[in-house]
Design a protein around this motif. Structure first.
Motif, PDB file in Angstrom:
ATOM      1  N   SER A 250      26.391  15.106 -10.837  1.00 56.63           N
ATOM      2  CA  SER A 250      26.446  13.751 -10.798  1.00 56.63           C
ATOM      3  C   SER A 250      26.950  13.819  -8.905  1.00 56.63           C
ATOM      4  O   SER A 250      27.249  12.494  -8.691  1.00 56.63           O
ATOM      5  CB  SER A 250      27.893  13.611 -10.952  1.00 56.63           C
ATOM      6  N   PHE A 251      25.817  14.278  -8.762  1.00 56.56           N
ATOM      7  CA  PHE A 251      26.064  14.053  -6.994  1.00 56.56           C
ATOM      8  C   PHE A 251      24.834  15.058  -6.572  1.00 56.56           C
ATOM      9  O   PHE A 251      24.496  15.769  -6.526  1.00 56.56           O
ATOM     10  CB  PHE A 251      27.424  14.963  -6.214  1.00 56.56           C
ATOM     11  N   VAL A 252      23.778  14.093  -6.534  1.00 56.16           N
ATOM     12  CA  VAL A 252      22.179  14.718  -5.939  1.00 56.16           C
ATOM     13  C   VAL A 252      22.172  14.232  -4.461  1.00 56.16           C
ATOM     14  O   VAL A 252      20.792  13.943  -4.154  1.00 56.16           O
ATOM     15  CB  VAL A 252      21.448  14.395  -6.778  1.00 56.16           C
ATOM     16  N   ARG A 253      22.893  12.736  -4.035  1.00 57.00           N
ATOM     17  CA  ARG A 253      22.797  12.686  -2.731  1.00 57.00           C
ATOM     18  C   ARG A 253      23.774  11.857  -2.218  1.00 57.00           C
ATOM     19  O   ARG A 253      24.959  11.972  -2.248  1.00 57.00           O
ATOM     20  CB  ARG A 253      21.151  11.571  -3.017  1.00 57.00           C
ATOM     21  N   VAL A 254      23.743  12.230  -0.715  1.00 52.92           N
ATOM     22  CA  VAL A 254      24.353  11.531   0.061  1.00 52.92           C
ATOM     23  C   VAL A 254      25.735  10.331   0.002  1.00 52.92           C
ATOM     24  O   VAL A 254      26.870  10.415  -0.312  1.00 52.92           O
ATOM     25  CB  VAL A 254      24.746  11.350   1.502  1.00 52.92           C
ATOM     26  N   GLY A 255      24.818   9.144  -0.368  1.00 53.40           N
ATOM     27  CA  GLY A 255      24.795   8.182  -0.849  1.00 53.40           C
ATOM     28  C   GLY A 255      26.580   7.823  -2.279  1.00 53.40           C
ATOM     29  O   GLY A 255      26.919   6.931  -2.394  1.00 53.40           O
ATOM     30  N   GLN A 256      26.132   8.878  -3.127  1.00 51.97           N
ATOM     31  CA  GLN A 256      27.396   9.261  -4.102  1.00 51.97           C
ATOM     32  C   GLN A 256      28.436   9.756  -3.721  1.00 51.97           C
ATOM     33  O   GLN A 256      29.230   9.302  -4.455  1.00 51.97           O
ATOM     34  CB  GLN A 256      26.886   9.767  -4.853  1.00 51.97           C
TER      35      GLN A 256
END
Length: 382
Positions: A250-256
């Motif tokens: 559920s977390f693959v990029r900083v925007g999340q």
């Protein structure tokens, strides 16, 4: 010191190294590595090395999709990237494509960074203006979803090595997972710190909460118990179980980061360099998590060699103030051979001691010995 590097070409190879024992969790079982290996070759024939682990159940990628991505961008990379500034510019102008292909980009980016730093005679930390590497790093024991006898045997091996921090993979079978908890309860003295990883086993928060309560064990954190990207439901699980939630798939990029609502202390991010899309994107997450007050686990994917272990150490060193745990560094405990000798792997107590690895002070990532690589790994694996 050169001010620019001319990249002549990129080479991609599939890296398959047999494991000493198969590793299983709820999403997959593996008996060998399934990794992408990239070499960035300069006009002076200097080589930088990169690695990643594309996984369909993590980022939707495969080795073939990574091959396709590189084929589509190799020429532009070779034309446009000559230094760190031009690399950052290229990444910014292709952000959406990198979001969709983080593991493919990871191997390419690490190879380019390694080449740029090597050509300038700098460690990767010096090249990225990070503090010099130093001190030790303590790793967690990670136990896959094995049969109970094998689980108990592996647990005892970790205990004899002096591990105090454990990550346990759940199966979703209550009796099977209760057996694992019984092994943990047999620990002599102060109880270890334990977190569990369910690899998105359940569809509903209620099912995950009921299962965890039925295990009747105090975990400090639970990783990805339900299908990815259900942040509100994950927060509900954290409240019901009074523990932290670790986001991985559920977390693959900083925007999340903006999606992790409520108290920052509720969340932990499993930051795996391959999943995040390389070193620079991982370091962006470090800075974003620090600003948000969210803790980090610098994780690993099954089958990483010493090269990704080395890249993860750079990230862990940059995040010491928010680092909760660290995974990986299995080296030849898991792999039948690694990409260097000696491999970069934990020792007693799960500790990687910087003073025992002179390669960490060499230019670039430092761990790859081309002669060793050519005579061992690719001779047997490709």
């Amino acid at each position: 010191m050169p001010t620019r590097t001319d990249i002549r070409r990129l080479r991609l190879k599939e890296l398959r190294i047999p494991f000493k024992t198969a590793f299983r969790h709820a999403s997959a079982e593996r008996a060998e590595t399934s990794s992408v290996w990239v070499e960035a070759v300069s006009s002076t024939d200097l080589i930088g090395y990169g690695e990643s682990c594309p996984r369909p159940y993590v980022t939707g990628e495969s080795i073939e999709s990574a091959r396709t991505f590189m084929a589509g961008h190799e020429a532009a990379l070779c034309d446009d990237i000559v230094d760190l500034a031009s690399l950052r510019t290229w990444m910014a102008s292709h952000a959406e494509e990198l979001d969709a292909n983080p593991a493919a980009w990871c191997a390419m980016e690490i190879a380019v960074l390694d080449l740029l730093a090597r050509e300038r005679g700098q460690t990767i930390e010096a090249f990225l203006s990070l503090p010099p590497m130093g001190g030790g790093f303590r790793y967690s024991a990670v136990l896959g979803d094995s049969e109970l006898e094998a689980f108990e045997r592996t647990f005892e091996q970790y205990r004899r090595l002096g591990f105090i921090d454990f990550k346990i993979k759940l199966s979703g079978d209550l009796d099977r997972d209760r057996g694992k908890m019984a092994v943990l309860r047999g620990w002599d003295g102060e109880a270890p710190r334990v977190r569990v990883d369910a690899n998105n086993l359940w569809d509903r928060a209620e099912d995950a909460i009921r299962f965890m309560r039925d295990l009747d064990y105090r975990f400090f954190a639970v990783e990805e118990p339900i299908r990815p990207n259900q942040y509100g439901e994950l927060a509900r699980i954290a409240d019901a179980l009074d523990c932290q939630i670790i986001v991985d798939e559920s977390f693959v990029r900083v925007g999340q980061l903006a999606l992790l609502g409520g108290a920052p202390a509720r969340w932990l991010i499993n930051l795996r360099v391959s999943k995040m899309g390389g070193l620079l994107r991982s370091l962006q997450v470090v800075e974003g998590a620090r600003a948000a007050g969210v803790g980090l686990i610098v994780g690993a994917q099954v089958g990483e060699t010493s090269l990704l272990t080395r890249a993860a150490l750079t990230v862990a060193h940059a995040s010491r103030d928010s680092l909760v745990a660290q995974e990986g560094a299995f080296g030849t405990f898991l792999l039948s051979e690694d990409i260097c000798d000696p491999p970069l792997m934990f020792g007693a107590g799960g500790v990687v001691d910087m003073s025992s690895h002179a390669s960490l002070n060499r230019p670039g990532l430092g761990v790859v010995d081309p002669a060793w690589l050519d005579s061992h790994i690719f001779k047997s694996a490709c």
